[in-house]
Design an enzyme around this catalytic site. Sequence first.
Site, PDB file in Angstrom:
ATOM      1  N   ALA A  11      30.595  45.687  54.817  1.00 37.05           N
ATOM      2  CA  ALA A  11      30.536  47.076  54.353  1.00 37.05           C
ATOM      3  C   ALA A  11      31.753  47.906  54.712  1.00 37.05           C
ATOM      4  CB  ALA A  11      29.268  47.749  54.903  1.00 37.05           C
ATOM      5  N   THR A 101      34.022  34.601  46.795  1.00 39.20           N
ATOM      6  CA  THR A 101      34.442  33.392  46.100  1.00 39.20           C
ATOM      7  C   THR A 101      34.795  32.305  47.100  1.00 39.20           C
ATOM      8  OG1 THR A 101      36.752  34.098  45.996  1.00 39.20           O
ATOM      9  CG2 THR A 101      35.330  34.762  44.188  1.00 39.20           C
ATOM     10  N   HIS A 155      46.459  38.443  42.491  1.00 38.94           N
ATOM     11  CA  HIS A 155      45.615  39.235  43.384  1.00 38.94           C
ATOM     12  C   HIS A 155      46.447  39.825  44.520  1.00 38.94           C
ATOM     13  CE1 HIS A 155      42.352  37.107  41.334  1.00 38.94           C
ATOM     14  NE2 HIS A 155      41.535  38.026  41.817  1.00 38.94           N
ATOM     15  N   LYS A 159      44.061  38.298  49.920  1.00 42.05           N
ATOM     16  CA  LYS A 159      43.051  37.365  49.414  1.00 42.05           C
ATOM     17  C   LYS A 159      43.233  36.005  50.068  1.00 42.05           C
ATOM     18  CE  LYS A 159      40.971  35.634  45.128  1.00 42.05           C
ATOM     19  NZ  LYS A 159      39.610  35.966  45.594  1.00 42.05           N
TER      20      LYS A 159
END
Length: 269
Positions: A11, A101, A155, A159
């Site tokens: 979060a 992912t 990206h 990442k």
Amino acid sequence: MSKVRVVVAGASGKMGSEALRMIEKQEDLELVACIDLHNDGKKVKEIEGLPNFDALFYNDIDRCFSNEEADVLIDLTSPEVGYRHTKKAIENGIRPVVGTTGFTKEQITELSSLAKKQKTGAVIAPNFAMGAVLMMQFSKLAAKYFPDVEIIEKHHDQKLDAPSGTAVKTAELIQEGRKKKVQGHPDEQETIDGARGADFDGMRIHSVRLPGLVAHQEVIFAGPGENLTIQHDSFHRESFMSGIKFAIDHVVNMDELVYGLENLMLDKE
């Protein structure tokens, strides 16, 4: 109408904080807790830049699920943590909506079996941007007529996985409709290792990582005398929120795992 009680994992991250802002705008969703490595025991509203929620942060998923009643887990963490969270959620009868992912095929199979056994819905989507889902479906259709194809995905430089889950999913969908073919000259040689990108069933996938990018992908098809490029760009993480909300609306009525948002979108039609 009772509200759907939601826990958000990751979060305090960029995607997770965007998910909190999405929940804040939805009258049918209620944030009951957050899971994160940081801020254990603090309320969301006590963290600078986050919405005005009284929900608590937990750094342990078991303690969170023991203390809070939840219907849905939104997981926006990392592959290793996301897999563990997804499994814990299903075991506890909480429906996961996972935007993380990097899951392996073996992990997807294991989680699918567990969800079916527990009769608990779950959604794992490499990309929650609905435009990106359509880009993948259009690419699958084009591959039947253009077997020569390369994928370029771009990206942000934080990442962790490469190629992206979206690129892998796109390649898998293309593989379903594409006549198997090894591209390039048979005597082609890389003078620098990796120059031609990753080889997936004879097609090439290229990953770009740069600061300032969010999520972008081009699927370039070629035939004699013509090119076809299918492109999608997410310029802001808000672009993923409509897909997450769409998945939540569906997962509460599901009793099995679905991999790929397109399966829900196509079912709706």
